[in-house]
Design an enzyme around this catalytic site. Sequence first.
Site, PDB file in Angstrom:
ATOM      1  N   HIS A 158      31.382  46.698  38.794  1.00 46.16           N
ATOM      2  CA  HIS A 158      31.019  45.278  38.773  1.00 46.16           C
ATOM      3  C   HIS A 158      30.342  44.865  37.455  1.00 46.16           C
ATOM      4  CE1 HIS A 158      27.013  46.740  39.827  1.00 46.16           C
ATOM      5  NE2 HIS A 158      26.547  45.533  39.568  1.00 46.16           N
ATOM      6  N   HIS A 168      28.961  40.781  34.088  1.00 47.28           N
ATOM      7  CA  HIS A 168      28.359  41.176  35.361  1.00 47.28           C
ATOM      8  C   HIS A 168      28.958  40.285  36.440  1.00 47.28           C
ATOM      9  CE1 HIS A 168      25.349  41.692  38.510  1.00 47.28           C
ATOM     10  NE2 HIS A 168      24.845  42.704  37.819  1.00 47.28           N
TER      11      HIS A 168
END
Length: 164
Positions: free
Chosen positions: A68, A83
């Site tokens: 992620h 992110h």
Amino acid sequence: MFKNSHQKKTEAHSIFTPADGSFVSLETVPDPIFSNKLVGEGFAVDPSNGIIVSPVTGEVTHISQTNHVMTIRNAEDIDVLIHIGLETASLKGEPFKALVQMGQSVKKGEPLIDFNLTYLKDNAYSPLILVILPNIKNKNYSIIWQDEVTLVAGETKILSVVER
């Protein structure tokens, strides 16, 4: 000849959006670590699909275990950290699939991560995609922002990093 050299340098310092969606100011992100710019300057995208592309041409220098978070470093040593979502580490990588590997060279617009946006919206605190420049704070750079609302992944320039 000088004009072409300047154009290439400007392009190299340009940061494009990694996702389709809407522009979100970093100051409005519902996480004080990002909104107070403790990690660095940047912006967010409210995504309209689950594809992340490279916002610059460079090298993949970091991929989190859960896929992620990813960092791309361009030729000028500017890091671009991506992110995906807020509070997404707790998802243990469930909706994310990295399409590249550490150390791989990537071109602007090349797919980096595929993720299930519906799953992210249902299970994360926020689906916002954060784009942070963590290492320009200590360098002699300024940021020139573009006025964009609707973003096209790999095509919409959001900002330029220029030397002071």
